[in-house]
Design a protein around this motif. Structure first.
Motif, PDB file in Angstrom:
ATOM      1  N   GLN A 176       0.838  -1.202   0.000  1.00 27.50           N
ATOM      2  CA  GLN A 176       0.000   0.000   0.000  1.00 27.50           C
ATOM      3  C   GLN A 176       0.877   1.257   0.000  1.00 27.50           C
ATOM      4  N   ALA A 177       1.998   1.174   0.689  1.00 31.67           N
ATOM      5  CA  ALA A 177       2.915   2.317   0.768  1.00 31.67           C
ATOM      6  C   ALA A 177       3.381   2.741  -0.624  1.00 31.67           C
ATOM      7  N   HIS A 178       3.280   1.833  -1.592  1.00 34.24           N
ATOM      8  CA  HIS A 178       3.715   2.147  -2.959  1.00 34.24           C
ATOM      9  C   HIS A 178       2.533   2.203  -3.924  1.00 34.24           C
ATOM     10  N   GLY A 179       1.345   2.274  -3.353  1.00 33.60           N
ATOM     11  CA  GLY A 179       0.142   2.369  -4.186  1.00 33.60           C
ATOM     12  C   GLY A 179      -0.170   1.093  -4.948  1.00 33.60           C
ATOM     13  N   VAL A 180       0.329  -0.036  -4.446  1.00 34.48           N
ATOM     14  CA  VAL A 180       0.104  -1.305  -5.160  1.00 34.48           C
ATOM     15  C   VAL A 180      -0.899  -2.158  -4.385  1.00 34.48           C
ATOM     16  N   THR A 181      -1.896  -2.676  -5.122  1.00 32.40           N
ATOM     17  CA  THR A 181      -2.890  -3.562  -4.512  1.00 32.40           C
ATOM     18  C   THR A 181      -2.388  -4.995  -4.582  1.00 32.40           C
ATOM     19  N   VAL A 182      -2.612  -5.746  -3.506  1.00 31.86           N
ATOM     20  CA  VAL A 182      -2.237  -7.156  -3.517  1.00 31.86           C
ATOM     21  C   VAL A 182      -3.483  -8.027  -3.422  1.00 31.86           C
ATOM     22  N   ALA A 183      -3.330  -9.289  -3.854  1.00 34.99           N
ATOM     23  CA  ALA A 183      -4.451 -10.226  -3.788  1.00 34.99           C
ATOM     24  C   ALA A 183      -3.955 -11.546  -3.228  1.00 34.99           C
ATOM     25  N   GLN A 184      -4.786 -12.194  -2.435  1.00 35.68           N
ATOM     26  CA  GLN A 184      -4.390 -13.480  -1.868  1.00 35.68           C
ATOM     27  C   GLN A 184      -4.883 -14.618  -2.747  1.00 35.68           C
ATOM     28  N   VAL A 185      -3.986 -15.544  -3.069  1.00 33.00           N
ATOM     29  CA  VAL A 185      -4.372 -16.739  -3.832  1.00 33.00           C
ATOM     30  C   VAL A 185      -3.856 -17.953  -3.064  1.00 33.00           C
ATOM     31  N   LEU A 186      -4.784 -18.786  -2.593  1.00 38.56           N
ATOM     32  CA  LEU A 186      -4.385 -19.974  -1.833  1.00 38.56           C
ATOM     33  C   LEU A 186      -4.626 -21.219  -2.665  1.00 38.56           C
ATOM     34  N   LEU A 187      -3.627 -22.062  -2.770  1.00 40.50           N
ATOM     35  CA  LEU A 187      -3.713 -23.198  -3.686  1.00 40.50           C
ATOM     36  C   LEU A 187      -3.541 -24.539  -2.994  1.00 40.50           C
ATOM     37  N   LEU A 205      -5.860 -10.436 -12.522  1.00 44.93           N
ATOM     38  CA  LEU A 205      -5.195  -9.636 -11.483  1.00 44.93           C
ATOM     39  C   LEU A 205      -3.993  -8.900 -12.065  1.00 44.93           C
ATOM     40  N   LEU A 206      -3.213  -9.612 -12.873  1.00 43.90           N
ATOM     41  CA  LEU A 206      -2.022  -8.978 -13.443  1.00 43.90           C
ATOM     42  C   LEU A 206      -2.419  -7.844 -14.389  1.00 43.90           C
ATOM     43  N   SER A 207      -3.504  -8.070 -15.133  1.00 45.44           N
ATOM     44  CA  SER A 207      -3.897  -7.002 -16.056  1.00 45.44           C
ATOM     45  C   SER A 207      -4.452  -5.794 -15.295  1.00 45.44           C
ATOM     46  N   LEU A 208      -4.870  -6.018 -14.054  1.00 47.20           N
ATOM     47  CA  LEU A 208      -5.323  -4.900 -13.212  1.00 47.20           C
ATOM     48  C   LEU A 208      -4.158  -4.293 -12.425  1.00 47.20           C
ATOM     49  N   ALA A 209      -2.953  -4.732 -12.736  1.00 50.37           N
ATOM     50  CA  ALA A 209      -1.730  -4.241 -12.064  1.00 50.37           C
ATOM     51  C   ALA A 209      -1.696  -4.603 -10.586  1.00 50.37           C
ATOM     52  N   VAL A 210      -2.375  -5.708 -10.253  1.00 50.90           N
ATOM     53  CA  VAL A 210      -2.387  -6.195  -8.868  1.00 50.90           C
ATOM     54  C   VAL A 210      -1.268  -7.243  -8.724  1.00 50.90           C
ATOM     55  N   VAL A 211      -0.682  -7.334  -7.550  1.00 52.33           N
ATOM     56  CA  VAL A 211       0.329  -8.373  -7.313  1.00 52.33           C
ATOM     57  C   VAL A 211      -0.331  -9.569  -6.599  1.00 52.33           C
ATOM     58  N   PRO A 212      -0.468 -10.713  -7.292  1.00 58.41           N
ATOM     59  CA  PRO A 212      -1.019 -11.898  -6.633  1.00 58.41           C
ATOM     60  C   PRO A 212       0.003 -12.457  -5.635  1.00 58.41           C
ATOM     61  N   ILE A 213      -0.469 -12.762  -4.441  1.00 61.57           N
ATOM     62  CA  ILE A 213       0.414 -13.346  -3.428  1.00 61.57           C
ATOM     63  C   ILE A 213      -0.097 -14.750  -3.115  1.00 61.57           C
ATOM     64  N   VAL A 214       0.705 -15.723  -3.499  1.00 59.08           N
ATOM     65  CA  VAL A 214       0.269 -17.116  -3.475  1.00 59.08           C
ATOM     66  C   VAL A 214       0.881 -17.842  -2.279  1.00 59.08           C
ATOM     67  N   ASN A 215       0.079 -18.680  -1.659  1.00 60.92           N
ATOM     68  CA  ASN A 215       0.617 -19.620  -0.668  1.00 60.92           C
ATOM     69  C   ASN A 215      -0.191 -20.902  -0.804  1.00 60.92           C
ATOM     70  N   GLU A 216       0.331 -21.944  -0.202  1.00 62.80           N
ATOM     71  CA  GLU A 216      -0.455 -23.170  -0.160  1.00 62.80           C
ATOM     72  C   GLU A 216      -1.596 -22.967   0.835  1.00 62.80           C
ATOM     73  N   ASN A 217      -2.734 -23.573   0.528  1.00 59.54           N
ATOM     74  CA  ASN A 217      -3.864 -23.491   1.456  1.00 59.54           C
ATOM     75  C   ASN A 217      -3.660 -24.537   2.549  1.00 59.54           C
TER      76      ASN A 217
END
Ligand code: GLU
Length: 366
Positions: free
Chosen positions: A94-105, A126-138
């Motif tokens: 957020q400090a850099h104006g970037v939105t993140v998204a959670q993706v659990l797999l 998400l990428l086309s919306l300039a969002v950074v997907p943040i992935v972890n295992e569920n």
């Protein structure tokens, strides 16, 4: 000097150990990752993060000092830690104006073609919306016991990189790279800067086992690098605490260990580089710089067209690069220097202003 000129999509994997300082999650470090990923995106790269740390964060929240091995307890810790982890990332970006998204797999999602395609679409959006997907295992639903686990996030990151057609996987870890011997046990171990192919001998030389809350070790990292390589993705294994490590990796500094990729990407680029050009597109400096930064070549930058060639032909761009052109020479003549909107009017609605995409472009000095 290494070159990552052909890279467009990068998966960055961050291990639990590199995220922690002592017993705590190091939020300053996560803040710095926000800054660094923002830096990569400003250079035109698409970035997907794969992060560990949920179980570790959950364990700390519960005041557990020991490594959590009990399956139900790991599930509980992951459920507690994952939102804390995401909160830290959200604030950092957020400090850099970037939105993140959670993706659990879970591995089931990637193994099933329909759910995989669904996931892929979601990540592309998400990428086309300039969002950074943040992935972890569920981790709270996927366990080895029910056969739905990836085992560790090293493997998960390599699978994500290959399924998303990333060209580079950067694994941030708590070791400088691959050594010829275990540097924690033996003196005089030498860092290997480049590994073209991971041989059984190299695998044998790697020490195994993770520590504390993390599950991976060098062996799982090599396996991951091999998995990525098979999909045409290179891997850089590097110490995550190096100053501005992502920028230094991407600009080709010799830090960590780079593992080569097989086949796909390399073959295509080799083919393109070795193909006889059938013509030449002359572009202005701005366009040339843009394609060097891995943007598409657009008609707006074209100043001239030399030769007669069909669409799909390999042509020179000035004397610097070769591209596979989407448009034939007559179409290019008709739309040279025009804006993308005008292209549709002149050539028809199915045409965009894109002449060649980054994956269809190779610089001769790269
Ligand atoms: N997915 C686990 C977590 O977030 C980490 C697995 C690993 O360290 O490889 O805690």
């Amino acid at each position: 000097m290494r070159s990552f000129d052909t890279v467009r999509r990068v998966v960055v994997k961050i291990g639990t150990n590199v995220l922690s300082r002592g017993d705590e999650m190091d939020t300053d470090y996560i803040d710095d990752i926000g800054r660094q990923v923002h830096g990569l995106r400003s250079r035109g790269y698409e970035v997907v993060l794969v992060t560990s740390g949920a179980i570790g964060m959950g364990a700390r929240e519960l005041g557990l000092a020991e490594k959590v091995t009990n399956v139900q307890m790991r599930q509980a810790c992951a459920a507690i830690g994952q939102p804390l982890l995401m909160h830290a990332y959200k604030q950092a970006f957020q400090a850099h104006g970037v939105t993140v998204a959670q993706v659990l797999l879970t591995s089931e999602v990637l193994n099933n073609r329909r759910s995989y395609l669904n996931l892929r679409n979601a990540i592309e959006s998400l990428l086309s919306l300039a969002v950074v997907p943040i992935v972890n295992e569920n981790d709270s639903v996927s366990t080895a016991e029910i056969g739905s686990s990836f085992g560790d996030n090293d493997r998960l990151s390599a699978l994500v990189a290959s399924k998303l057609d990333a060209e580079l996987l950067i694994m941030l870890t708590d070791i400088e790279g691959l050594y010829d011997r275990d540097p924690r046990r033996e003196d005089g171990a030498r860092l290997i800067s480049e590994v073209e192919t991971i041989t059984p001998e190299i695998e044998r030389s790697a020490a195994g086992a993770g520590s504390a809350h993390a599950t991976g070790g060098m062996r799982t990292k090599l396996k991951a690098a091999r998995l990525a390589a098979a999909a045409g993705c290179r891997t850089v294994l590097v110490h995550g605490r190096e100053q501005s490590v992502l920028e230094r990796v991407i600009t080709g500094e010799t830090i960590g260990t780079v593992f080569g990729a097989q086949a796909r990407m390399k073959n295509r680029l080799r083919w393109l580089r070795n193909s006889e050009p059938q013509g030449r597109i002359v572009v202005d400096d701005g366009a040339l710089q843009a394609i060097r930064r891995r943007n598409s070549l657009l008609v707006s930058g074209i100043r001239g067209v030399e030769g007669v060639f069909p669409s799909g032909a390999v042509v020179m761009v000035n004397d610097a690069a070769k591209v596979v052109t989407n448009l034939d020479s007559a179409q290019l003549q008709a739309v040279a220097g025009k804006k993308s909107g005008e292209v549709r009017q002149i050539l028809g609605v199915e045409y965009s202003g894109i002449v060649a995409r980054p994956e269809d472009t190779v610089f001769l000095d790269a």
